[in-house]
Design an enzyme around this catalytic site. Structure first.
Site, PDB file in Angstrom:
ATOM      1  N   GLU A  86      -4.464   4.325   3.594  1.00 12.62           N
ATOM      2  CA  GLU A  86      -3.584   3.505   2.758  1.00 12.62           C
ATOM      3  C   GLU A  86      -4.301   3.124   1.473  1.00 12.62           C
ATOM      4  O   GLU A  86      -5.496   2.834   1.486  1.00 12.62           O
ATOM      5  CB  GLU A  86      -3.162   2.235   3.491  1.00 12.62           C
ATOM      6  N   THR A 118       0.826  -1.203   0.000  1.00 16.97           N
ATOM      7  CA  THR A 118       0.000   0.000   0.000  1.00 16.97           C
ATOM      8  C   THR A 118       0.856   1.247   0.000  1.00 16.97           C
ATOM      9  O   THR A 118       1.992   1.246   0.478  1.00 16.97           O
ATOM     10  CB  THR A 118      -0.921   0.046   1.245  1.00 16.97           C
TER      11      THR A 118
END
Length: 312
Positions: free
Chosen positions: A255, A207
């Protein structure tokens, strides 16, 4: 479009203008309708159109305990206002001194003396001057004295009322689709890609961790679909907002797992637009269950964004 900060920087070659004044946080559909009125009025008068916004939010100065979450950075706000067709955007630094100006002084030295206004466009609930003593009625009276016309209108589009407060409420609930209806576009957060705990990479779903500015509006904890904008690229993303409860996390993070992308974005300034909400935040009993759910989230993101497998 030109931009400048402060009255003293107003271009001298602009002897007259129609001015739209407001905080314009979010630049929602009601704001857009107001700006379009200013652009049209300026065209009819053969003068420049100027949007005037404030930085920081006036509440940060007059009531710092009650500052609302910020929907857009001032840079993003300027870009959105410019996209609506104004000739210029003036960012007024909102200081204690500015907050203490009387309504008459504000009009005489800022609106007329600094911006050379022959027309002023504001929302019908516009307040100005020390302790918000000035209203649209007083503005119109001052306009007759100083030679400018006041065009006041509700912040509406297609007869539906809009407000930044309404956008913030929908975002706080995680209803990004409803927020987009008010904004006229997907809601986005801005920030810098920073290093995180790297748990996503360990699970097979790396991420981009977005460090947002303090005070930014962030959607409710959960998983969303959306797009990450960096430079000229628009990358599809499965977005997680929350505290990573499966790992007993405490810090709230934003994220984005970028679909079909491999690359290094660390240190880049990006914008993350939220398209739809998939689910709320869940604490899983084990990592295998989490990985299975992430696989489902990614598949649902791909379907929601209308994507086929590809490499970026």
């Amino acid at each position: 479009m030109e931009t400048w900060r402060g009255i003293d920087a107003t271009p001298d070659r602009w002897p007259a203008s129609v001015v739209a004044i407001g905080v314009f946080d979010g630049v929602h559909r009601g704001h857009a309708a107001l700006i379009r009125t200013a652009v049209k009025a300026a065209d009819e008068r053969g003068v420049r159109s100027v949007a005037v916004t404030f930085d920081p939010h006036p509440t940060a100065v007059v009531a710092p305990h009650a500052v609302p979450a910020q929907l857009t950075s001032v840079e993003r706000r300027v870009a959105l206002l410019g996209a609506l067709g104004v000739d210029g955007v003036c960012v007024l630094p909102f200081t204690g001194d500015l907050s203490r100006l009387s309504p008459e002084y504000f009009v005489r030295h800022v609106v007329v003396g600094g911006l050379h206004a022959v027309g002023v466009v504001v929302g019908e609930n516009f307040r100005f001057g020390h302790k918000a003593a000035g209203d649209v009625k007083l503005l119109a009276e001052l306009g007759r004295e100083y030679g400018f016309e006041v065009l006041a209108q509700p912040l509406t589009a297609d007869a539906e009322a809009f407000s930044s407060t309404r956008v913030r409420a929908r975002i706080a609930e995680g209803d990004v689709a409803a927020a987009a209806e008010v904004l006229g576009r997907d809601f986005g957060v801005e920030g810098t890609v920073v290093h995180g705990a790297a748990r996503g990479a360990d699970l097979g779903f790396p991420t981009a961790n977005i460090a947002t500015a303090p005070g930014s509006a962030i959607p409710a904890d959960g998983v969303y679909t959306g797009w990450l904008h960096t430079g000229s690229h628009r990358l599809p993303a499965s977005i997680s907002v929350g505290t990573n409860p499966t790992f007993d996390g405490g810090e709230r993070t934003v994220e984005a797992h970028l679909l079909d992308f491999s690359g290094d974005l660390y240190g880049e300034d990006v914008r993350l637009d939220f398209a739809t909400r998939l689910r709320g935040q869940v604490a899983f009993d084990n990592v295998d269950d989490l990985v299975e759910q992430i696989e489902t989230d990614v598949a649902q993101t791909r379907a929601a964004l209308g994507l086929e497998q590809r490499r970026w």
